[in-house]
Design a protein around this motif. Structure first.
Motif, PDB file in Angstrom:
ATOM      1  N   VAL A  29       0.799  -1.233   0.000  1.00 46.49           N
ATOM      2  CA  VAL A  29       0.000   0.000   0.000  1.00 46.49           C
ATOM      3  C   VAL A  29       0.827   1.277   0.000  1.00 46.49           C
ATOM      4  N   GLY A  30       2.066   1.206   0.395  1.00 42.96           N
ATOM      5  CA  GLY A  30       2.875   2.409   0.556  1.00 42.96           C
ATOM      6  C   GLY A  30       3.837   2.634  -0.587  1.00 42.96           C
ATOM      7  N   GLY A  32       7.713   2.833  -1.062  1.00 44.58           N
ATOM      8  CA  GLY A  32       9.033   2.616  -0.469  1.00 44.58           C
ATOM      9  C   GLY A  32       8.933   2.072   0.943  1.00 44.58           C
ATOM     10  N   ASP A  33       9.955   2.382   1.742  1.00 48.09           N
ATOM     11  CA  ASP A  33       9.979   1.943   3.137  1.00 48.09           C
ATOM     12  C   ASP A  33       8.919   2.678   3.946  1.00 48.09           C
ATOM     13  N   ALA A  34       8.493   2.058   5.030  1.00 46.25           N
ATOM     14  CA  ALA A  34       7.519   2.700   5.915  1.00 46.25           C
ATOM     15  C   ALA A  34       8.129   3.964   6.510  1.00 46.25           C
ATOM     16  N   PRO A  35       7.345   5.017   6.605  1.00 48.29           N
ATOM     17  CA  PRO A  35       7.897   6.269   7.124  1.00 48.29           C
ATOM     18  C   PRO A  35       8.072   6.245   8.634  1.00 48.29           C
ATOM     19  N   ASP A  36       9.030   7.014   9.082  1.00 47.87           N
ATOM     20  CA  ASP A  36       9.246   7.249  10.505  1.00 47.87           C
ATOM     21  C   ASP A  36       8.547   8.557  10.852  1.00 47.87           C
ATOM     22  N   ALA A  37       8.041   8.674  12.048  1.00 44.87           N
ATOM     23  CA  ALA A  37       7.327   9.886  12.453  1.00 44.87           C
ATOM     24  C   ALA A  37       8.199  11.127  12.359  1.00 44.87           C
ATOM     25  N   MET A  38       9.492  10.982  12.452  1.00 44.45           N
ATOM     26  CA  MET A  38      10.395  12.124  12.407  1.00 44.45           C
ATOM     27  C   MET A  38      10.936  12.407  11.007  1.00 44.45           C
ATOM     28  N   GLU A  46       0.660   9.956   5.225  1.00 45.37           N
ATOM     29  CA  GLU A  46       1.437   8.732   5.059  1.00 45.37           C
ATOM     30  C   GLU A  46       1.946   8.210   6.399  1.00 45.37           C
ATOM     31  N   ILE A  47       2.413   9.106   7.242  1.00 47.91           N
ATOM     32  CA  ILE A  47       2.928   8.701   8.555  1.00 47.91           C
ATOM     33  C   ILE A  47       1.815   8.110   9.418  1.00 47.91           C
ATOM     34  N   LEU A  48       0.659   8.767   9.432  1.00 47.14           N
ATOM     35  CA  LEU A  48      -0.447   8.266  10.259  1.00 47.14           C
ATOM     36  C   LEU A  48      -1.028   6.974   9.709  1.00 47.14           C
ATOM     37  N   LEU A  49      -1.075   6.831   8.396  1.00 45.61           N
ATOM     38  CA  LEU A  49      -1.541   5.574   7.805  1.00 45.61           C
ATOM     39  C   LEU A  49      -0.605   4.430   8.186  1.00 45.61           C
ATOM     40  N   ALA A  50       0.690   4.668   8.100  1.00 40.87           N
ATOM     41  CA  ALA A  50       1.658   3.629   8.465  1.00 40.87           C
ATOM     42  C   ALA A  50       1.529   3.256   9.945  1.00 40.87           C
ATOM     43  N   GLY A  55      -0.035  -0.537  14.020  1.00 42.86           N
ATOM     44  CA  GLY A  55      -0.716  -0.796  15.287  1.00 42.86           C
ATOM     45  C   GLY A  55      -1.761  -1.886  15.171  1.00 42.86           C
ATOM     46  N   ALA A  56      -2.535  -1.846  14.090  1.00 42.91           N
ATOM     47  CA  ALA A  56      -3.573  -2.862  13.889  1.00 42.91           C
ATOM     48  C   ALA A  56      -2.953  -4.248  13.720  1.00 42.91           C
ATOM     49  N   ILE A  57      -1.922  -4.330  12.909  1.00 43.63           N
ATOM     50  CA  ILE A  57      -1.281  -5.628  12.679  1.00 43.63           C
ATOM     51  C   ILE A  57      -0.672  -6.168  13.967  1.00 43.63           C
ATOM     52  N   PHE A  58       0.036  -5.331  14.708  1.00 45.34           N
ATOM     53  CA  PHE A  58       0.661  -5.794  15.951  1.00 45.34           C
ATOM     54  C   PHE A  58      -0.394  -6.214  16.977  1.00 45.34           C
ATOM     55  N   ALA A  59      -1.505  -5.479  17.058  1.00 47.92           N
ATOM     56  CA  ALA A  59      -2.552  -5.830  18.028  1.00 47.92           C
ATOM     57  C   ALA A  59      -3.210  -7.161  17.677  1.00 47.92           C
TER      58      ALA A  59
END
Length: 82
Positions: A29-30, A32-38, A46-50, A55-59
């Protein structure tokens, strides 16, 4: 007491699984690499979607691993851990 070390090992394996699943999901869905908040070059969207996807996957993985571990302990010992 018996479940604690088992739970720790299952948690580590679940974390590795969740990380792999997130990487694959983000690749689908993204961009490149997943973005970092910083990462100042990435947009909020993009940051909030990632973060939400991660969070959903880990939960979900944590719940599945915890529940499966508890069921396994009950099958082995006849009692529910905790």
């Amino acid at each position: 007491m018996f479940y604690r070390p088992v739970g720790i090992l299952l948690g580590m394996a679940g974390g590795a699984l969740a990380s792999t699943l997130f990487s694959r999901a983000w690749a689908a869905v993204g961009n490149g690499d997943a973005p970092d908040a910083m990462d100042e070059e990435r947009e909020w969207k993009e940051i909030l979607l990632a973060a939400a996807l991660q969070g959903a996957i880990f939960a979900v993985v944590k719940a599945a691993v915890d529940r499966s571990g508890a069921l396994g302990v009950r099958r082995l010992t006849g009692t529910w851990p905790g």
